[in-house]
Enzyme design. Structure first.
Site, PDB file in Angstrom:
ATOM      1  N   HIS A   1       0.729  -1.359  -0.078  1.00 16.92           N
ATOM      2  CA  HIS A   1       0.151   0.032  -0.050  1.00 16.92           C
ATOM      3  C   HIS A   1       1.002   1.133  -0.005  1.00 16.92           C
ATOM      4  O   HIS A   1       0.177   2.364  -0.052  1.00 16.92           O
ATOM      5  CB  HIS A   1      -0.772   0.095   1.338  1.00 16.92           C
ATOM      6  CG  HIS A   1      -2.105  -0.983   1.021  1.00 16.92           C
ATOM      7  ND1 HIS A   1      -1.941  -2.279   1.180  1.00 16.92           N
ATOM      8  CD2 HIS A   1      -3.342  -0.842   0.941  1.00 16.92           C
ATOM      9  CE1 HIS A   1      -3.126  -2.815   1.136  1.00 16.92           C
ATOM     10  NE2 HIS A   1      -4.012  -1.999   1.173  1.00 16.92           N
ATOM     11  N   ASN A   2       1.972   1.244  -0.105  1.00 22.72           N
ATOM     12  CA  ASN A   2       3.133   2.195  -0.145  1.00 22.72           C
ATOM     13  C   ASN A   2       3.193   2.655  -1.687  1.00 22.72           C
ATOM     14  O   ASN A   2       3.740   1.879  -2.340  1.00 22.72           O
ATOM     15  CB  ASN A   2       4.548   1.597   0.617  1.00 22.72           C
ATOM     16  CG  ASN A   2       5.583   2.661   0.528  1.00 22.72           C
ATOM     17  OD1 ASN A   2       5.580   3.586  -0.455  1.00 22.72           O
ATOM     18  ND2 ASN A   2       6.212   2.834   1.765  1.00 22.72           N
TER      19      ASN A   2
ATOM     20  N   ASP B   1      10.001  -6.559   1.193  1.00 19.81           N
ATOM     21  CA  ASP B   1      10.172  -6.136   2.712  1.00 19.81           C
ATOM     22  C   ASP B   1      11.659  -5.674   2.865  1.00 19.81           C
ATOM     23  O   ASP B   1      12.733  -6.190   2.343  1.00 19.81           O
ATOM     24  CB  ASP B   1      10.048  -7.147   3.537  1.00 19.81           C
ATOM     25  CG  ASP B   1       9.961  -6.537   5.054  1.00 19.81           C
ATOM     26  OD1 ASP B   1       9.049  -5.926   5.188  1.00 19.81           O
ATOM     27  OD2 ASP B   1      10.597  -6.879   6.122  1.00 19.81           O
TER      28      ASP B   1
ATOM     29  N   LYS C   1      18.232   6.702  -9.140  1.00 22.63           N
ATOM     30  CA  LYS C   1      18.052   5.730  -7.837  1.00 22.63           C
ATOM     31  C   LYS C   1      17.625   4.385  -8.089  1.00 22.63           C
ATOM     32  O   LYS C   1      18.119   3.242  -7.405  1.00 22.63           O
ATOM     33  CB  LYS C   1      17.154   6.388  -6.828  1.00 22.63           C
ATOM     34  CG  LYS C   1      16.923   5.560  -5.448  1.00 22.63           C
ATOM     35  CD  LYS C   1      15.654   5.607  -4.898  1.00 22.63           C
ATOM     36  CE  LYS C   1      15.417   4.780  -3.889  1.00 22.63           C
ATOM     37  NZ  LYS C   1      14.164   4.999  -3.196  1.00 22.63           N
TER      38      LYS C   1
END
Length: 211
Positions: A24-25, A84, A193
């Protein structure tokens, strides 16, 4: 090199089609979706599907990534990819580590400015000679609805700066300068990045193994 990863061991190939990013990020979803672009996947996020966020009860990056991927695959019926990741600070014994997001939790949601301040305060408490070395870890877990799971780990070394700099990234990006660069993750262009990040290192291993 900006990072290093484990050797891919996967044997199951991932076929093009619908793939759930188990997060959900929004920042994380964007980075993973960018890495998947042009590969024939119909990418949706767990938020797009209104899937609940599972409680991350694991004590390792591997366990939490698997937990999120399995949950999204079970509930959606499609393969799911979960990340994660976390910041591990040498002088803090690897903290915040798997509790990286927990350091940002408030009653009103996550406050990453507060989390970065906590890291800086913890470093300051170690004294002026405390090393500022740190690394980001990303573990990608790819789960199928039948329960099969593959894992891939990436790592990026760097140093921490204060005050935070840049507005491009998310999380602890404004205080992390990757090895070989003089700008923080949050100062680097998004494409730069993505090319050097811990998440990309893990993704390259996944790509070599399952695409």
């Amino acid at each position: 090199m900006s990072g290093e990863g484990s050797t891919p061991q996967a044997i199951r190939k991932l076929q093009p089609g619908k793939l759930v990013i188990a997060s959900h990020n929004k920042g994380k979803v964007r980075e993973i979706a960018d890495l998947l672009a042009g590969r024939g996947f119909d990418v949706v996020s767990a938020a797009d599907l209104d899937l609940p966020e599972p409680v991350e009860t694991g004590t390792t990056f591997f366990a939490n990534a698997e937990l999120k991927a399995r949950s999204a695959a079970d509930l959606s019926g499609y393969p799911a990819l979960a990340d994660d990741s976390g910041l591990c600070v040498d002088a803090l014994g690897g903290d915040p580590g798997v509790y990286t997001a927990d350091w940002a939790e408030t009653p009103n949601g996550r406050d990453w400015s507060m989390a970065m301040q906590k890291v800086e305060d913890a470093l300051a408490a170690k004294g002026p000679d405390a090393t500022r070395g740190a690394h980001f870890v990303s573990v990608l877990a790819l789960a199928w609805p039948d329960g099969h799971v593959e894992w891939f780990e990436g790592r990026a070394e760097g140093t921490l700066v204060w005050p935070p700099r840049g507005k491009v990234g998310f999380g602890y990006d404004p205080m992390f300068v990757p090895l070989g660069h003089d700008q923080t993750y949050a100062e680097l262009p998004h494409e730069t990045k993505n090319a050097i990040s811990h998440r990309n290192v893990a993704f390259e291993l996944l790509k070599a193994a399952v695409f």
